[in-house]
Design an enzyme around this catalytic site. Structure first.
Site: not given
Ligand code: UDP
Length: 318
Positions: A36, A57, A114, A145
């Site tokens: 980000g 996080v 998500a 992933y």
């Protein structure tokens, strides 16, 4: 409502923050800025209902006061990122989801995960409905992933069943729009940046693989509808308008006026190993249970995205 978004300075997180603020909610965006960027939320600096906190996080998340919703978007969803950073990818999907769930539980907040179309792997069922369990290679390069998100879904359902936490799971299919990272290595950004720089578009292998591209505002609409629903089963959010990568390259060329030849590239790294051959969401569940369907067509969405990248690339853009 007071809503915390992990990955709040990312491409999708920042658009979600904008929309929630527009609707009168308060937003706390946390992001470790791995992928980000503060550029995505700088227009919100000083907004009285917005706060940005740089935080990872995967570490304990402390938030003062009440929270109504936790949306866990933090992730490294681009293949080039997760191939380069496999362990942080696994950590944010596993440890990060655990922390975000723990926070939601402590605050008695709704938890929204998500997830991704990658939970279907290289699908043997086409298009993909939510009750398809997928075809994932756990030890392949994409496994870091895919499995992190599959674990994230499993732990979310465990918190739902065991702790009675109110949860939502949305599976995002290839989404694009302004604020994508120009160097995120994905087909949308690669092709647009190449086209604007007057370079040839790099089509991997023979360009016959398919994807279905959803514009970010449609995805955000879907997330909001899910938030307002009681749907605890996973929901696909994507645009069923499927095309080959070759067709997509031609669309980018047409909309940018790029007239260079396409180049067919055989990546030598593991980038295209286990690359799904086809991908298209079955959105019956979202239609029936949320009354949602995407509205923005490719020409319109790509037009807005190209305009954003023109601004970002400045003099580099032809
Ligand atoms: N791709 C391509 N050229 C590029 C980048 C990607 O042909 O410069 C292909 C890639 O092999 C895949 C598809 O485009 O088949 C979508 O790739 P992307 O990295 O955008 O995301 P994915 O859907 O694989 O997660």
């Amino acid at each position: 409502m007071r809503i915390l978004i992990t990955g709040g300075a990312g491409f999708i997180g920042s658009h979600l923050a904008d929309r929630l603020l527009d609707e009168g909610h308060s937003v706390i965006a946390i992001d470790n800025l791995a992928t980000g960027h503060t550029r995505n939320v700088e227009h919100l600096a000083g907004h009285e209902r917005f706060r940005f906190v740089k935080h990872d996080v995967t570490e304990y998340v402390y938030v003062e006061g009440e929270l109504d919703v936790v949306v866990h978007l933090a992730s490294l969803p681009s293949p080039v990122d997760y191939l380069r950073k496999p362990i942080p990818t696994l950590k944010v999907g596993a440890l990060g989801t655990h922390k975000a769930l723990g926070l939601a539980r402590a605050k008695k907040a709704l938890f929204m995960l998500a997830s991704t179309s990658e939970v279907y792997g290289d699908p043997l069922v086409h298009p993909q409905p939510e009750d398809y369990w997928g075809n994932v290679n756990p030890v392949g390069p994409r496994g870091v992933y895919d499995e992190s998100k599959r674990f994230a879904e499993a732990i979310t359902m465990a918190y739902h069943r065991y702790h009675g936490l109110d949860t939502r799971i949305f599976r995002i299919f290839n989404t694009y729009g302004p604020r994508m990272r120009v160097d995120d290595g994905r087909v949308v950004t690669n092709f647009i940046a190449q086209a604007l720089r007057g370079q040839a578009l790099t089509v991997y292998d023979d360009g016959s693989r398919t994807r279905s591209f959803c514009f970010v505002s449609d995805l955000v609409d879907g997330i909001l509808r899910l938030l307002e629903s009681n749907e605890t089963e996973p929901v696909n959010l994507g645009n069923p308008d499927e095309m080959t990568i070759l067709e997509f390259a031609q669309a980018v060329q047409r909309l940018t006026g790029n007239e260079t030849e396409l180049v067919y590239v055989q990546p030598t790294d593991e980038r295209t190993k286990d690359d799904p051959q086809v991908r298209r969401p079955d959105i019956s569940r979202a239609r029936e249970r949320l009354g949602w369907a995407p509205r923005v067509g490719l020409e319109d969405g790509l037009g807005q995205t190209i305009q954003y990248f023109r601004g970002l690339l400045g003099d580099e853009a032809a």
